[in-house]
Every structure is written in C-alpha cells, then in structure tokens.
Design a protein around this motif. Structure first.
Motif, PDB file in Angstrom:
ATOM      1  N   HIS A 166      48.426  33.283  72.037  1.00 32.99           N
ATOM      2  CA  HIS A 166      47.840  33.865  70.834  1.00 32.99           C
ATOM      3  C   HIS A 166      47.282  32.795  69.893  1.00 32.99           C
ATOM      4  O   HIS A 166      46.877  33.125  68.768  1.00 32.99           O
ATOM      5  CB  HIS A 166      48.884  34.699  70.082  1.00 32.99           C
ATOM      6  N   SER A 167      47.244  31.553  70.331  1.00 31.34           N
ATOM      7  CA  SER A 167      46.857  30.463  69.429  1.00 31.34           C
ATOM      8  C   SER A 167      45.443  30.650  68.884  1.00 31.34           C
ATOM      9  O   SER A 167      45.174  30.341  67.713  1.00 31.34           O
ATOM     10  CB  SER A 167      46.981  29.118  70.142  1.00 31.34           C
ATOM     11  N   TRP A 168      44.515  31.153  69.696  1.00 26.34           N
ATOM     12  CA  TRP A 168      43.132  31.295  69.238  1.00 26.34           C
ATOM     13  C   TRP A 168      42.923  32.571  68.417  1.00 26.34           C
ATOM     14  O   TRP A 168      41.814  32.847  67.951  1.00 26.34           O
ATOM     15  CB  TRP A 168      42.162  31.215  70.414  1.00 26.34           C
ATOM     16  N   LEU A 169      43.998  33.334  68.215  1.00 24.55           N
ATOM     17  CA  LEU A 169      43.949  34.505  67.355  1.00 24.55           C
ATOM     18  C   LEU A 169      44.680  34.249  66.034  1.00 24.55           C
ATOM     19  O   LEU A 169      45.059  35.185  65.332  1.00 24.55           O
ATOM     20  CB  LEU A 169      44.573  35.708  68.064  1.00 24.55           C
ATOM     21  N   SER A 170      44.865  32.985  65.703  1.00 21.62           N
ATOM     22  CA  SER A 170      45.697  32.632  64.547  1.00 21.62           C
ATOM     23  C   SER A 170      45.109  33.074  63.212  1.00 21.62           C
ATOM     24  O   SER A 170      45.843  33.185  62.226  1.00 21.62           O
ATOM     25  CB  SER A 170      45.944  31.114  64.528  1.00 21.62           C
ATOM     26  N   GLU A 171      43.790  33.335  63.129  1.00 20.20           N
ATOM     27  CA  GLU A 171      43.172  33.717  61.856  1.00 20.20           C
ATOM     28  C   GLU A 171      42.918  35.217  61.729  1.00 20.20           C
ATOM     29  O   GLU A 171      42.257  35.650  60.783  1.00 20.20           O
ATOM     30  CB  GLU A 171      41.879  32.931  61.639  1.00 20.20           C
ATOM     31  N   VAL A 172      43.413  35.986  62.685  1.00 19.47           N
ATOM     32  CA  VAL A 172      43.386  37.442  62.520  1.00 19.47           C
ATOM     33  C   VAL A 172      44.818  37.936  62.432  1.00 19.47           C
ATOM     34  O   VAL A 172      45.767  37.267  62.859  1.00 19.47           O
ATOM     35  CB  VAL A 172      42.635  38.146  63.676  1.00 19.47           C
ATOM     36  N   ARG A 173      44.992  39.108  61.868  1.00 17.33           N
ATOM     37  CA  ARG A 173      46.327  39.636  61.603  1.00 17.33           C
ATOM     38  C   ARG A 173      46.830  40.434  62.799  1.00 17.33           C
ATOM     39  O   ARG A 173      46.205  41.418  63.220  1.00 17.33           O
ATOM     40  CB  ARG A 173      46.296  40.498  60.340  1.00 17.33           C
ATOM     41  N   LEU A 174      47.949  39.982  63.349  1.00 16.09           N
ATOM     42  CA  LEU A 174      48.540  40.610  64.520  1.00 16.09           C
ATOM     43  C   LEU A 174      49.905  41.190  64.178  1.00 16.09           C
ATOM     44  O   LEU A 174      50.620  40.663  63.327  1.00 16.09           O
ATOM     45  CB  LEU A 174      48.689  39.595  65.659  1.00 16.09           C
ATOM     46  N   ASP A 175      50.261  42.256  64.866  1.00 15.48           N
ATOM     47  CA  ASP A 175      51.587  42.865  64.738  1.00 15.48           C
ATOM     48  C   ASP A 175      52.214  42.825  66.126  1.00 15.48           C
ATOM     49  O   ASP A 175      51.938  43.679  66.972  1.00 15.48           O
ATOM     50  CB  ASP A 175      51.462  44.298  64.228  1.00 15.48           C
ATOM     51  N   LEU A 176      53.046  41.806  66.357  1.00 16.91           N
ATOM     52  CA  LEU A 176      53.607  41.564  67.681  1.00 16.91           C
ATOM     53  C   LEU A 176      55.122  41.668  67.658  1.00 16.91           C
ATOM     54  O   LEU A 176      55.772  41.272  66.693  1.00 16.91           O
ATOM     55  CB  LEU A 176      53.192  40.184  68.191  1.00 16.91           C
ATOM     56  N   ASP A 177      55.658  42.200  68.749  1.00 19.66           N
ATOM     57  CA  ASP A 177      57.102  42.290  68.894  1.00 19.66           C
ATOM     58  C   ASP A 177      57.699  40.884  68.938  1.00 19.66           C
ATOM     59  O   ASP A 177      57.189  40.012  69.668  1.00 19.66           O
ATOM     60  CB  ASP A 177      57.435  43.040  70.194  1.00 19.66           C
ATOM     61  N   PRO A 178      58.785  40.618  68.205  1.00 24.84           N
ATOM     62  CA  PRO A 178      59.339  39.261  68.170  1.00 24.84           C
ATOM     63  C   PRO A 178      59.977  38.827  69.476  1.00 24.84           C
ATOM     64  O   PRO A 178      60.216  37.636  69.681  1.00 24.84           O
ATOM     65  CB  PRO A 178      60.381  39.329  67.042  1.00 24.84           C
ATOM     66  N   VAL A 179      60.268  39.765  70.355  1.00 19.01           N
ATOM     67  CA  VAL A 179      60.892  39.414  71.638  1.00 19.01           C
ATOM     68  C   VAL A 179      59.840  39.228  72.724  1.00 19.01           C
ATOM     69  O   VAL A 179      59.751  38.174  73.353  1.00 19.01           O
ATOM     70  CB  VAL A 179      61.915  40.489  72.059  1.00 19.01           C
ATOM     71  N   LEU A 180      59.033  40.251  72.957  1.00 21.39           N
ATOM     72  CA  LEU A 180      58.088  40.230  74.074  1.00 21.39           C
ATOM     73  C   LEU A 180      56.742  39.620  73.729  1.00 21.39           C
ATOM     74  O   LEU A 180      55.966  39.303  74.622  1.00 21.39           O
ATOM     75  CB  LEU A 180      57.856  41.655  74.587  1.00 21.39           C
ATOM     76  N   GLN A 181      56.408  39.493  72.455  1.00 21.11           N
ATOM     77  CA  GLN A 181      55.078  39.068  72.019  1.00 21.11           C
ATOM     78  C   GLN A 181      53.998  40.051  72.470  1.00 21.11           C
ATOM     79  O   GLN A 181      52.852  39.688  72.688  1.00 21.11           O
ATOM     80  CB  GLN A 181      54.754  37.653  72.534  1.00 21.11           C
ATOM     81  N   ALA A 182      54.384  41.299  72.589  1.00 18.33           N
ATOM     82  CA  ALA A 182      53.470  42.392  72.889  1.00 18.33           C
ATOM     83  C   ALA A 182      53.224  43.173  71.601  1.00 18.33           C
ATOM     84  O   ALA A 182      53.992  43.048  70.644  1.00 18.33           O
ATOM     85  CB  ALA A 182      54.087  43.310  73.943  1.00 18.33           C
ATOM     86  N   PRO A 183      52.158  43.984  71.526  1.00 16.59           N
ATOM     87  CA  PRO A 183      51.976  44.838  70.353  1.00 16.59           C
ATOM     88  C   PRO A 183      53.258  45.614  70.045  1.00 16.59           C
ATOM     89  O   PRO A 183      53.887  46.171  70.946  1.00 16.59           O
ATOM     90  CB  PRO A 183      50.826  45.757  70.767  1.00 16.59           C
ATOM     91  N   THR A 184      53.624  45.652  68.787  1.00 13.89           N
ATOM     92  CA  THR A 184      54.920  46.195  68.391  1.00 13.89           C
ATOM     93  C   THR A 184      55.123  47.623  68.864  1.00 13.89           C
ATOM     94  O   THR A 184      56.222  47.997  69.300  1.00 13.89           O
ATOM     95  CB  THR A 184      55.071  46.111  66.861  1.00 13.89           C
ATOM     96  N   ARG A 185      54.083  48.464  68.799  1.00 11.28           N
ATOM     97  CA  ARG A 185      54.246  49.860  69.200  1.00 11.28           C
ATOM     98  C   ARG A 185      54.340  50.025  70.711  1.00 11.28           C
ATOM     99  O   ARG A 185      54.860  51.035  71.202  1.00 11.28           O
ATOM    100  CB  ARG A 185      53.099  50.701  68.647  1.00 11.28           C
ATOM    101  N   LEU A 186      53.850  49.030  71.464  1.00  5.73           N
ATOM    102  CA  LEU A 186      53.918  49.114  72.927  1.00  5.73           C
ATOM    103  C   LEU A 186      55.223  48.539  73.469  1.00  5.73           C
ATOM    104  O   LEU A 186      55.735  48.995  74.502  1.00  5.73           O
ATOM    105  CB  LEU A 186      52.734  48.360  73.542  1.00  5.73           C
ATOM    106  N   ALA A 187      55.781  47.557  72.788  1.00  2.00           N
ATOM    107  CA  ALA A 187      56.929  46.812  73.308  1.00  2.00           C
ATOM    108  C   ALA A 187      58.082  47.688  73.795  1.00  2.00           C
ATOM    109  O   ALA A 187      58.638  47.440  74.887  1.00  2.00           O
ATOM    110  CB  ALA A 187      57.417  45.809  72.262  1.00  2.00           C
ATOM    111  N   PRO A 188      58.511  48.724  73.058  1.00  2.00           N
ATOM    112  CA  PRO A 188      59.643  49.520  73.550  1.00  2.00           C
ATOM    113  C   PRO A 188      59.374  50.229  74.872  1.00  2.00           C
ATOM    114  O   PRO A 188      60.308  50.578  75.593  1.00  2.00           O
ATOM    115  CB  PRO A 188      59.862  50.549  72.419  1.00  2.00           C
ATOM    116  N   LEU A 189      58.101  50.421  75.198  1.00  2.00           N
ATOM    117  CA  LEU A 189      57.756  51.120  76.431  1.00  2.00           C
ATOM    118  C   LEU A 189      57.830  50.218  77.658  1.00  2.00           C
ATOM    119  O   LEU A 189      57.907  50.714  78.789  1.00  2.00           O
ATOM    120  CB  LEU A 189      56.344  51.712  76.329  1.00  2.00           C
TER     121      LEU A 189
END
Length: 437
Positions: A304-327
């Motif tokens: 995700h280094s090249w996405l550092s200037e956009v706002r991301l919502d990532l799961d702290p464990v999987l580094q996947a989108p937060t809403r997708l991570a539990p699935l």
C-alpha cells in the motif's frame, strides 16, 4: 470528471476484466501494467497448473469483447497452466483492449489533485492524479487497484519479518513454486526444505516428489509453523474444485510413502551457513539438518506504499478493506465459503478508489478468479452510477471441503510439537490419493 479515464492498476485477469466492464458501460479505461506484457505476474508462474477450469477463468465481459476478434475459446473443461492462461486469454484480451492498456508503466503514487491526505476540502470534487514511474501524471475520475500481491512474498521468518541471515542467504532461498523442469540441476539430488501450509506449498511438494522419483538422492523436508498437520491437505474428494482436492491427496500420499519428512511447530528464527548448505533454526533453538535449498511459500502481502496519499480503511490484521476482512479472515473462515461482496465492501473512504482482486484479500489466502470478476462487475456498475446493479452481488464459490477456521497458528499441547515444544517429525496415518492433478 465524466470525460476522464478510470485508471486500472494491473493488467492481470481482474484488471483486464475491469477494463472490459468499463468499455461495456461506455466509460474510458486506462490499464497501467508495471510488467512488459499483460499477465506479467501470471507468466512468472507459467509452470503451475490452475485449480479452476477454463470455464471459470474467462470473464463474461471479456469473452464478449474477444469473440468478435476471431478469438478461439479454449476447451471449457481444461485446466490451463499459468503460461497458457496468459498466452491464450490475457494477452489476446489486452490486444483487444488496444490503446486502453499500457505496459511498462509502473504506478508509484495516487493522490487527490492538489491535496495531500490531510486536506478535507475538495475530496469529492477534485479528480485523482496517478503518478507513473517515468514521471508522467494521469488525471483520473476513479482508480481501481488490481495490482495483486505477487511482488511481495512473505519472508521465511516466523514472525513475519526476515529471519536472521535470510537476506544473506537469498541465493539459496526461493519464494515461488520451483520450476523443476526448467531448473532440475538446482533441486535434483539435493536436500530441500519447503516452508508453508497452503496450496503453493502442496504444489511444490508434489513437483519435488516427482523429481525425487527420477533422482533418488533428492530429500524433502516440509516445515509447518502450526503445531499439527490437521486439515492442511484440504478436503480431498469433498473439495468442490476437484483439481484442488486431488493436489492435497497427492501431497498426502507423498508423505505417507515416506518421500517427505514433515516437521511441525517450526517457526524459523535464523538461517545459518554450513559451508555451501543452510541450517534453519527455530524460535526455540531447534536446528534442522543442513539443506541445499529452501523454498519459502508462506503467502503474500499487499503493498500500500504508493497509496499513502489517499485515505484507506484497512483491517489492522489482514490489511484488507475493513468491511471485507471478516468474510475472508483465515482465523475464522469456514468451509471455503466467501459471502457475496462487491463495491460496498471494496470502496475506500477516498472517493473513487477501490481495491479489488487478490490485493483486496490482503494477507488472506485462497482467492479465486471468479471472486475478482464479480468484484469488478459490481465496482464498475457503481462507478457508472448503476447502484442497483452494484448492490445485486450474487456469487457462489466452490467450497474447499474443510470446515472451521484454518488456524494460522494452531497452537497445540506440548506433546504435539506446538509453539511450546520442540518441533517434531509428524506421525501420520494417511489415505492413498483418489486422483491426479
């Protein structure tokens, strides 16, 4: 904004499918691929055969784009190698997309025009800017990140960081499934350690076992971080992807026949030199016999280094989108079933930014092309303003035949060789394979 392209990062199967969907919606895609060709990452594992049949590997929109060009669809019941998937589908698809695909174009940054990630104003009205390694900048209405995880393999070290001495021994450690046909001299007659518990590790074990049958001096040791073998061989005949189940059965048979020594509860802490060989040392000081080669197949992780200037919502464990991570969380995921998901789970707080494909899974394993194709169908519908279609996500994936969380650590009592015991060679009672890949 409507006149600007939608930039798709990565010309792999999911990125190209996104481009085909965008064209069908009357939108202008621009696919930026870091490699020299479409499917560049797939071509690097050219020797590996997929679990999915051709019928599950061709996106419907891509098929509609290809058929008028005279493209010959492969046998839907066949199982292609990576080389065949790239040559017979991905490259022709990129050619059909024409000027919408640009190769040798590595994306090094994405930002909101004129604003770093701290600025609130204008994030809904200003376009995105995509920075390319050659210094170019592209103004985009949206960015679909389908760049995958292939370029960032996990290290051998059991704590997620390189083990002591791992970098220094890089010439003897491989992080991809070995191509024993192209490089027989590297592995034939050698002592090899394979680390990992996923399908890549099983594929490597089967390939190396076949090599050992032709070169009897070849010795294979399989290192599992988990404390017991458990369900690592998969669901066998209960797997709804027959080729995936057959792979586990072949690996199981190789262990039963004594071709593979299994060591459980081994979490690598150090790699030491022993002349021309390597000695792997576990966290609790257990030392393996010296080996000639190490194959580290411990998964991949997103960059995700090249996405550092956009706002991301990532799961702290999987580094996947937060809403997708539990699935997709391997600690709790059951039976290989991924619930239908699309734009709602994949969109980011940064308007117009989506993570799709393998990268959307973060560090979670077992991604299928079918998942990615449905993801981009939904995402493109949302970008086009068809919110009704974007929310109608229907996807039934083949189950693995193994229920319960995979247990990424699987701590067992000391007697089983878990985290608190000396790693031990597993004693297994295994059944013969029912099929071959």
């Amino acid at each position: 904004m409507d006149e600007l392209p939608v930039v798709v990062v990565g010309a792999g199967p999911v990125g190209l499918a996104a481009a085909a969907r965008l064209l069908e919606r009357g939108l202008r895609p621009l696919v930026l691929e870091a490699g020299p060709q479409a499917g560049a990452a797939v071509a690097q594992w050219r020797h590996v055969r997929l679990f999915s049949q051709w019928s599950e590997l061709v996106d419907p929109a891509a098929r509609r784009l290809l058929e008028p060009t005279g493209w010959s669809a492969p046998d839907p019941d066949g199982y292609p190698t990576g080389e065949q998937w790239a040559a017979e589908y991905l490259v022709p698809l990129a050619e059909a997309l024409g000027e919408h695909v640009r190769v040798n174009a590595r994306v090094v940054g994405v930002a909101r025009r004129g604003r770093d990630r701290v600025v609130d104003a204008g994030r809904d009205s200003e376009p995105l800017t995509v920075h390319v390694e050659d210094g170019g900048r592209i103004t985009a209405r949206a960015v679909i990140d389908a760049s995958g995880t292939w370029g960032v393999p996990n290290p051998l070290g059991g704590d997620g960081l390189p083990a002591a001495g791992e970098r220094e021994a890089a010439n003897r450690i491989g992080y991809r499934v070995p191509d024993v046909v192209a490089e027989p001299e590297r592995y034939a007659g050698k002592r090899i350690a394979v680390a990992g518990s996923g399908h890549s590790a099983l594929t490597a074990l089967v390939a190396l076992t076949d090599l050992a049958e032709r070169h009897p001096g070849t010795k294979i040791t399989w290192l599992l971080r988990r404390g017991a073998v458990g369900a690592v061989f998969g669901g066998g005949e209960a797997d709804q992807l027959p080729a995936r189940g057959a792979l586990g059965l072949r690996a199981r048979a190789a262990v039963k026949a004594g071709h593979v020594e299994v060591v459980t509860g081994f979490r690598t802490a150090a790699v030491e030199r022993a002349g021309e060989r390597l000695v792997l040392v576990s966290e609790d000081g257990h030392r393996l016999d010296p080996v000639d080669e190490v194959v580290a197949l411990t998964g991949f992780r997103p960059d995700h280094s090249w996405l550092s200037e956009v706002r991301l919502d990532l799961d702290p464990v999987l580094q996947a989108p937060t809403r997708l991570a539990p699935l997709v969380d391997p600690n709790v995921h059951s039976c290989g079933t991924v619930y239908p998901h699309g734009a709602n789970e994949l969109r980011q707080p940064e308007p117009g930014v989506y993570l799709v494909g393998m990268k959307s899974y973060g560090r979670a394993p077992t991604f299928l092309a079918l998942t990615g194709y449905e993801q981009v169908r939904s995402v493109v519908a949302e970008i086009a303003g068809d919110h009704e279609s974007a929310t109608k996500v229907e996807l039934t994936l083949p189950e693995t035949g193994v229920c319960g969380g995979s247990g990424v650590f699987d701590a067992e009592p000391a007697s089983s060789g878990g985290c608190c015991a000396t790693p031990q060679v597993a004693e297994l009672t295994l059944t013969a394979p029912g099929a071959r890949v």
